[in-house]
Design an enzyme around this catalytic site. Structure first.
Site, mmCIF file in Angstrom:
data_model
loop_
_atom_site.group_PDB
_atom_site.id
_atom_site.type_symbol
_atom_site.label_atom_id
_atom_site.label_comp_id
_atom_site.label_asym_id
_atom_site.label_seq_id
_atom_site.Cartn_x
_atom_site.Cartn_y
_atom_site.Cartn_z
ATOM 1 N N HIS A 13 -9.692 -76.652 9.415
ATOM 2 C CA HIS A 13 -8.458 -75.933 9.077
ATOM 3 C C HIS A 13 -7.631 -75.604 10.324
ATOM 4 C CE1 HIS A 13 -10.160 -74.479 4.926
ATOM 5 N NE2 HIS A 13 -9.811 -75.743 4.931
ATOM 6 N N GLN A 33 -14.356 -73.863 8.786
ATOM 7 C CA GLN A 33 -13.049 -73.605 8.175
ATOM 8 C C GLN A 33 -12.315 -72.535 8.976
ATOM 9 O OE1 GLN A 33 -13.566 -73.387 3.560
ATOM 10 N NE2 GLN A 33 -15.548 -72.918 4.466
HETATM 11 P P1 OAD Z 1 -13.815 -66.090 2.033
HETATM 12 O O1 OAD Z 1 -13.235 -64.797 2.435
HETATM 13 O O2 OAD Z 1 -13.312 -66.742 0.800
HETATM 14 O O3 OAD Z 1 -15.393 -65.939 1.858
HETATM 15 C C1 OAD Z 1 -16.176 -65.345 2.823
HETATM 16 C C2 OAD Z 1 -17.626 -65.362 2.361
HETATM 17 O O4 OAD Z 1 -18.422 -64.840 3.411
HETATM 18 C C3 OAD Z 1 -17.905 -64.531 1.104
HETATM 19 O O5 OAD Z 1 -18.684 -65.293 0.190
HETATM 20 C C4 OAD Z 1 -18.706 -63.346 1.637
HETATM 21 O O6 OAD Z 1 -19.709 -62.897 0.720
HETATM 22 C C5 OAD Z 1 -19.365 -63.949 2.860
HETATM 23 N N1 OAD Z 1 -19.705 -62.973 3.889
HETATM 24 C C6 OAD Z 1 -19.031 -61.854 4.260
HETATM 25 N N2 OAD Z 1 -19.664 -61.215 5.254
HETATM 26 C C7 OAD Z 1 -20.765 -61.957 5.537
HETATM 27 C C8 OAD Z 1 -21.842 -61.825 6.445
HETATM 28 N N3 OAD Z 1 -21.906 -60.812 7.306
HETATM 29 N N4 OAD Z 1 -22.810 -62.767 6.429
HETATM 30 C C9 OAD Z 1 -22.762 -63.799 5.565
HETATM 31 N N5 OAD Z 1 -21.779 -63.975 4.680
HETATM 32 C C10 OAD Z 1 -20.790 -63.077 4.662
HETATM 33 O O7 OAD Z 1 -13.676 -67.065 3.295
HETATM 34 P P2 OAD Z 1 -13.822 -68.648 3.362
HETATM 35 O O8 OAD Z 1 -14.783 -69.151 2.357
HETATM 36 O O9 OAD Z 1 -14.056 -68.998 4.781
HETATM 37 O O10 OAD Z 1 -8.099 -71.306 4.454
HETATM 38 O O11 OAD Z 1 -12.370 -69.111 2.964
HETATM 39 C C11 OAD Z 1 -12.073 -70.486 2.958
HETATM 40 C C12 OAD Z 1 -10.632 -70.702 3.310
HETATM 41 O O12 OAD Z 1 -9.812 -69.890 2.474
HETATM 42 C C13 OAD Z 1 -10.241 -70.259 4.701
HETATM 43 O O13 OAD Z 1 -10.524 -71.248 5.695
HETATM 44 C C14 OAD Z 1 -8.769 -70.022 4.584
HETATM 45 C C15 OAD Z 1 -8.806 -69.237 3.299
HETATM 46 O O14 OAD Z 1 -7.672 -69.145 2.576
HETATM 47 C C16 OAD Z 1 -6.796 -71.432 4.792
HETATM 48 O O15 OAD Z 1 -6.116 -70.501 5.187
HETATM 49 C C17 OAD Z 1 -6.263 -72.824 4.628
#
Ligand code: OAD
Length: 236
Positions: free
Chosen positions: A107, A89
């Site tokens: 994305h 993503q």
């Molecule tokens: P999020 O910011 O929603 O989630 C990030 C996740 O990574 C969280 O569950 C954290 O706990 C975890 N995390 C943080 N640091 C970490 C680490 N060092 N190791 C493992 N996990 C870690 O980001 P996404 O799920 O990627 O879309 O968000 C999905 C989509 O929402 C993105 O692609 C973007 C956003 O809005 C668009 O802009 C269309």
């Protein structure tokens, strides 16, 4: 294809490279209004604001490097005997810089631009603005970052669903599980009989959909899990 593995990654895999996540404390969506910078309506209302937001994210690419997670996933693709499809993503280029090849940016990619007037796509490393002409059609005013905004269809969904329907293992890494359709891939893979695993810093919103969950920083838990797969301890 029981040997096939599908991996979904999110912002958590790039966090340890210094790229901000979206929903963690201090994340991108606590500083910017999602509707203003990540929707077609926001872009129509204020293209300058949206260009500035993505110009900042594009210029950050030259200041960050892939981390142990990106390298471990590239190694898995090279050394696993079955197919490994990596669906990210993330709009950064850290997976490809670490060596991943069978990669889908569902994305989009911040290092590419898309012309809304002629649909041409091209590599783009410089700042974008409403005044920049398209290198293909020469028209100004249509250039946008080649990223998928809320309300738009993510890329290559047909290929992703086909792979999910045939995989033996599905691994979700560093994603909060709050954005669809990606958050629903685990259910699709489970329906196909895959073993489903979450590797995340903390339990995601759809943690209960997975057969197995390992929580910790991706740079530690992902290389360890890749090692288990390559040793044959996880049956794909
Ligand atoms: P999020 O910011 O929603 O989630 C990030 C996740 O990574 C969280 O569950 C954290 O706990 C975890 N995390 C943080 N640091 C970490 C680490 N060092 N190791 C493992 N996990 C870690 O980001 P996404 O799920 O990627 O879309 O968000 C999905 C989509 O929402 C993105 O692609 C973007 C956003 O809005 C668009 O802009 C269309």
């Amino acid at each position: 294809m029981p040997n096939a593995i599908v991996i979904l990654t999110g912002a958590g895999v790039s966090a340890e490279s210094g790229v901000d996540t979206f929903r963690d404390t201090g994340g991108i969506w606590s500083r910017y209004n999602l509707e203003e910078v990540a929707t077609p309506e926001g872009f129509s209302a204020n293209p300058t604001l949206v260009h500035e937001f993505y110009n900042g994210r594009r210029s950050q690419l030259s200041q960050v490097e892939p981390n142990a997670t990106h390298f471990a996933l590239a190694r898995l693709e090279r050394e696993h005997e079955g197919e490994v499809l990596l669906v990210t993503q993330n709009i950064d280029d850290l997976h490809e810089r670490a060596g991943s090849k069978n990669l889908i940016h569902m994305h989009g990619e911040i290092a590419k631009a898309l012309c809304a007037k002629c649909d041409a796509r091209c590599e783009w490393r410089e700042p974008l603005s409403a005044k920049v002409p398209c290198p293909s059609c020469g028209e100004a005013g249509g250039m946008r970052p080649d990223v998928v905004w809320f309300g738009e269809m993510p890329y290559q969904m047909e290929r992703i669903y086909e792979a999910l329907g045939q995989c033996g293992v599905f691994i979700s890494i560093g994603t909060s599980g709050s954005v669809y359709p990606a958050a629903q891939f685990v259910q699709e893979a489970a329906r196909a009989g895959a073993h489903t695993v979450e590797l995340n810093l903390e339990p995601s919103e759809n943690r209960l959909d997975f057969d197995e969950a390992i929580h910790g920083p991706a740079s530690r838990v992902v290389p360890e899990y890749v090692e288990l797969i390559l040793k044959g301890d996880i049956s794909a």
